[in-house]
Design a protein around this motif. Structure first.
Motif, PDB file in Angstrom:
ATOM      1  N   THR A  53       0.808  -1.219   0.000  1.00 30.64           N
ATOM      2  CA  THR A  53       0.000   0.000   0.000  1.00 30.64           C
ATOM      3  C   THR A  53       0.843   1.272   0.000  1.00 30.64           C
ATOM      4  N   HIS A  54       2.170   1.128  -0.125  1.00 31.64           N
ATOM      5  CA  HIS A  54       3.070   2.281  -0.150  1.00 31.64           C
ATOM      6  C   HIS A  54       2.857   3.143   1.095  1.00 31.64           C
ATOM      7  N   ASP A  55       2.830   2.472   2.227  1.00 32.59           N
ATOM      8  CA  ASP A  55       2.527   3.084   3.521  1.00 32.59           C
ATOM      9  C   ASP A  55       3.668   2.679   4.468  1.00 32.59           C
ATOM     10  N   PRO A  56       4.769   3.407   4.504  1.00 37.61           N
ATOM     11  CA  PRO A  56       6.002   2.899   5.105  1.00 37.61           C
ATOM     12  C   PRO A  56       5.937   2.686   6.621  1.00 37.61           C
ATOM     13  N   LEU A  57       6.087   1.428   7.025  1.00 39.70           N
ATOM     14  CA  LEU A  57       6.151   1.024   8.422  1.00 39.70           C
ATOM     15  C   LEU A  57       7.404   0.164   8.608  1.00 39.70           C
ATOM     16  N   TRP A  58       7.942   0.158   9.815  1.00 41.82           N
ATOM     17  CA  TRP A  58       9.158  -0.607  10.067  1.00 41.82           C
ATOM     18  C   TRP A  58       9.081  -1.222  11.466  1.00 41.82           C
ATOM     19  N   ARG A  59       9.243  -2.541  11.522  1.00 39.10           N
ATOM     20  CA  ARG A  59       9.157  -3.210  12.819  1.00 39.10           C
ATOM     21  C   ARG A  59      10.382  -2.905  13.674  1.00 39.10           C
ATOM     22  N   MET A  60      10.116  -2.601  14.945  1.00 44.04           N
ATOM     23  CA  MET A  60      11.166  -2.406  15.939  1.00 44.04           C
ATOM     24  C   MET A  60      11.013  -3.473  17.021  1.00 44.04           C
ATOM     25  N   PRO A  61      12.096  -3.802  17.726  1.00 43.86           N
ATOM     26  CA  PRO A  61      12.039  -4.915  18.685  1.00 43.86           C
ATOM     27  C   PRO A  61      11.518  -4.499  20.055  1.00 43.86           C
ATOM     28  N   LEU A  62      10.701  -5.358  20.644  1.00 41.96           N
ATOM     29  CA  LEU A  62      10.338  -5.230  22.063  1.00 41.96           C
ATOM     30  C   LEU A  62      11.446  -5.919  22.869  1.00 41.96           C
ATOM     31  N   ALA A  89      -0.778  14.485   8.738  1.00 47.61           N
ATOM     32  CA  ALA A  89      -0.524  13.378   7.809  1.00 47.61           C
ATOM     33  C   ALA A  89      -1.073  12.083   8.383  1.00 47.61           C
ATOM     34  N   ASP A  90      -1.772  11.328   7.537  1.00 49.35           N
ATOM     35  CA  ASP A  90      -2.186   9.976   7.909  1.00 49.35           C
ATOM     36  C   ASP A  90      -1.014   9.039   7.673  1.00 49.35           C
ATOM     37  N   GLN A  91      -0.800   8.131   8.603  1.00 51.77           N
ATOM     38  CA  GLN A  91       0.307   7.177   8.514  1.00 51.77           C
ATOM     39  C   GLN A  91      -0.183   5.797   8.944  1.00 51.77           C
ATOM     40  N   GLY A  92       0.054   4.811   8.102  1.00 53.85           N
ATOM     41  CA  GLY A  92      -0.295   3.440   8.445  1.00 53.85           C
ATOM     42  C   GLY A  92      -1.743   3.061   8.212  1.00 53.85           C
ATOM     43  N   LEU A  93      -2.593   4.014   7.832  1.00 53.71           N
ATOM     44  CA  LEU A  93      -4.021   3.707   7.673  1.00 53.71           C
ATOM     45  C   LEU A  93      -4.260   2.666   6.590  1.00 53.71           C
ATOM     46  N   ARG A  94      -3.619   2.855   5.438  1.00 53.17           N
ATOM     47  CA  ARG A  94      -3.858   1.928   4.325  1.00 53.17           C
ATOM     48  C   ARG A  94      -3.352   0.532   4.664  1.00 53.17           C
ATOM     49  N   ALA A  95      -2.173   0.462   5.278  1.00 52.83           N
ATOM     50  CA  ALA A  95      -1.616  -0.846   5.628  1.00 52.83           C
ATOM     51  C   ALA A  95      -2.474  -1.544   6.672  1.00 52.83           C
ATOM     52  N   LEU A  96      -2.904  -0.807   7.683  1.00 50.82           N
ATOM     53  CA  LEU A  96      -3.734  -1.422   8.732  1.00 50.82           C
ATOM     54  C   LEU A  96      -5.083  -1.853   8.182  1.00 50.82           C
ATOM     55  N   ALA A  97      -5.686  -1.011   7.339  1.00 51.47           N
ATOM     56  CA  ALA A  97      -6.985  -1.371   6.766  1.00 51.47           C
ATOM     57  C   ALA A  97      -6.875  -2.644   5.936  1.00 51.47           C
ATOM     58  N   ASP A  98      -5.789  -2.773   5.164  1.00 50.59           N
ATOM     59  CA  ASP A  98      -5.605  -3.984   4.363  1.00 50.59           C
ATOM     60  C   ASP A  98      -5.336  -5.201   5.245  1.00 50.59           C
ATOM     61  N   LEU A  99      -4.573  -5.005   6.316  1.00 49.11           N
ATOM     62  CA  LEU A  99      -4.326  -6.108   7.252  1.00 49.11           C
ATOM     63  C   LEU A  99      -5.643  -6.604   7.837  1.00 49.11           C
TER      64      LEU A  99
END
Length: 485
Positions: free
Chosen positions: A396-405, A469-479
């Motif tokens: 979705t061209h919605d840049p997210l990056w996993r970080m460690p717990l 700015a909306d961030q992550g909305l498209r990726a979360l909606a698709d998930l």
């Protein structure tokens, strides 16, 4: 204070606007997109006059190039735009701001080329419409300041998923408009009014617990952070869907303005703190997408809404605050208030045993130091969930990056006077320790995602003007669609 009627009227109107339309009696101006490696072959199919014009104007199909094409009588017949290497998905988002008004349409060859680049005709058409729509967004305050003339519109690409495009644009508009609104006009009560105006007509129930009632209801941390403001703190609790369906809960940080409290922010740090309710705005935007898609979930949205203000009864450094979960929090810094109010909301959310819990918060400056303003770090202990979200972010061209717990940093939250502190003494890993703090109130068995948002574009880029700015909305909606749709 009640919600600003002019704002609600403007918001409702803007949510109904769409920069795409059906074809009309007057033919639209064609838009032809060509990549650099296709230009030679494309030119062969043009008339000698067109080839001469294109070559004389130095058009090489580099990304972002735009050239007006005349007809035989010198009138505008269409436009040619460069796709470059063909790998920039946001090129169409740059066009609305560079074109005059009127109706435009991608020519059939361009739709086919874009479809090939996005994997299918439908995917290319849908993304083209989304990019155009997001590129057409202008902040509400900028309406009427563009020098006259209507904004350009695009004829719907034939294979576009119109429902998806509309959901993306409406959610993005809601998030951006809320974040852009001055804090004087958007306090905790106004957030409730927005939820009612936008979501109640769609069947969403809206309940709120306000002021001292938070103490009676068992939300002491939300009350402690918000009690110093003249605008009472509250917890918004929204519900929609069939209780028999999988339970999906969203939690959004709603700090409507953040002074830093007694640990007062400097002027530069406080300037844009109207955006500190960006997590709440995202929770409402994502809820709007879920409800409009009619997904078979039982949706719950929890928004702790406060001002972090300075007054005689303000939260003090060194105070120990009880929480809904029974754990106590030592206040090491009153400017780390977002995680404190989220503690109560997450404890309530986890007690409901949701199938998936997502929290959205403008939580730490450390996230920006790590990844900048455009890439959002996310946290989850679930590897499969992380991999799925990362895949949807790419698609979705919605840049997210996993970080460690990272469990080794949990000791940084230890406190001598409480179960944990909200502000570790260590200057390191600020976004990670904030996520570990939140994890204390979720529990190990709840599938959980935490997004540390910025919710702001410090400078304009295609699809994202300066401001909210909306961030992550498209990726979360698709998930969510892939899991429950």
């Amino acid at each position: 204070m009640t919600a600003h009627p002019a704002f609600l009227e403007t918001l409702t109107r803007r949510l109904g606007a769409l920069p795409l339309s059906e074809a009309e009696d007057a033919p639209p101006l064609p838009l032809s997109g060509v990549a650099t490696d296709e230009l030679g072959r494309w030119l062969i199919g043009q008339t000698p006059r067109q080839r001469t014009w294109i070559e004389a104007n130095g058009f090489t199909a580099e990304a972002g190039q735009l050239l007006a094409l005349p007809d035989g009588e010198g009138r505008l017949a269409g436009r040619l735009f460069g796709l470059g290497e063909g790998d920039d998905p946001w090129l169409l988002a740059a066009l609305p701001g560079r074109l005059g008004g009127g109706l435009h349409a991608l020519d059939p060859d361009t739709e086919r080329r874009l479809g090939a680049r996005f994997g299918s005709t439908g995917a290319g058409a849908t993304w083209s419409a989304i990019a155009w729509a997001l590129g057409s967004y202008r902040p509400a305050a900028a309406e009427g300041t563009g020098g006259g003339g209507a904004a350009p519109r695009l004829v719907w690409p034939a294979a576009a998923d119109r429902g998806r495009v509309c959901r993306v644009l409406r959610a993005a508009t809601l998030v951006r408009d809320l974040v852009n609104l001055p804090a004087e006009e958007l306090g905790p009560a106004e957030l409730t009014a927005v939820a009612r105006a936008v979501l109640e007509p769609l069947g969403v129930g809206v309940h709120e617990t306000v002021g001292d009632d938070l103490l009676a209801a068992g939300y002491p941390a939300i009350h402690a952070v918000g009690r110093a403001s003249s605008r009472p703190p509250r917890l918004l609790d929204l519900a929609w869907g069939d209780p028999r369906h999988p339970h999906l809960t969203l939690v959004g940080k709603g700090v409507c303005f953040d002074t830093g409290g007694l640990n007062l922010k400097p002027a530069a740090g406080m300037r844009w703190m109207k955006k500190d309710m960006g997590g709440a705005a995202h929770a409402l935007g994502l809820a709007l997408m879920i409800v409009e898609a009619g997904l078979p979930v039982r949706l719950r949205v929890l928004i702790p809404a406060v001002d972090n203000a300075v007054a005689g009864n303000a939260l003090r450094p060194g105070d120990v605050v009880p929480t809904r979960a029974g754990k106590t929090v030592e206040i090491g810094n009153t400017d780390a208030e977002g995680r404190v109010i989220l503690a109560d909301a997450l404890a309530e959310a986890a007690a409901d045993d949701p199938h998936l819990l997502i929290d959205l918060a403008t939580l730490t400056g450390a996230a920006r130091v790590a990844l900048g303003p455009e890439v959002v770090p996310f946290y989850t202990p679930d590897d499969d969930l992380a991999e799925a979200l990362a895949g949807h972010a790419r698609a979705t061209h919605d840049p997210l990056w996993r970080m460690p717990l990272w469990p080794g940093y949990r000791k940084l939250l230890d406190s001598r006077s409480a179960d944990l502190t909200n502000a570790p003494d260590s200057p390191f890993a600020g976004s990670l320790t904030a996520a570990l703090f939140l994890a204390e109130f979720v529990g190990p068995k709840t599938p959980w995602l935490h997004l540390d948002l910025f919710a702001w574009s410090p400078c304009a880029r295609p699809g994202y003007p300066e401001g909210g700015a909306d961030q992550g909305l498209r990726a979360l909606a698709d998930l969510i669609q892939s899991r429950y749709g």
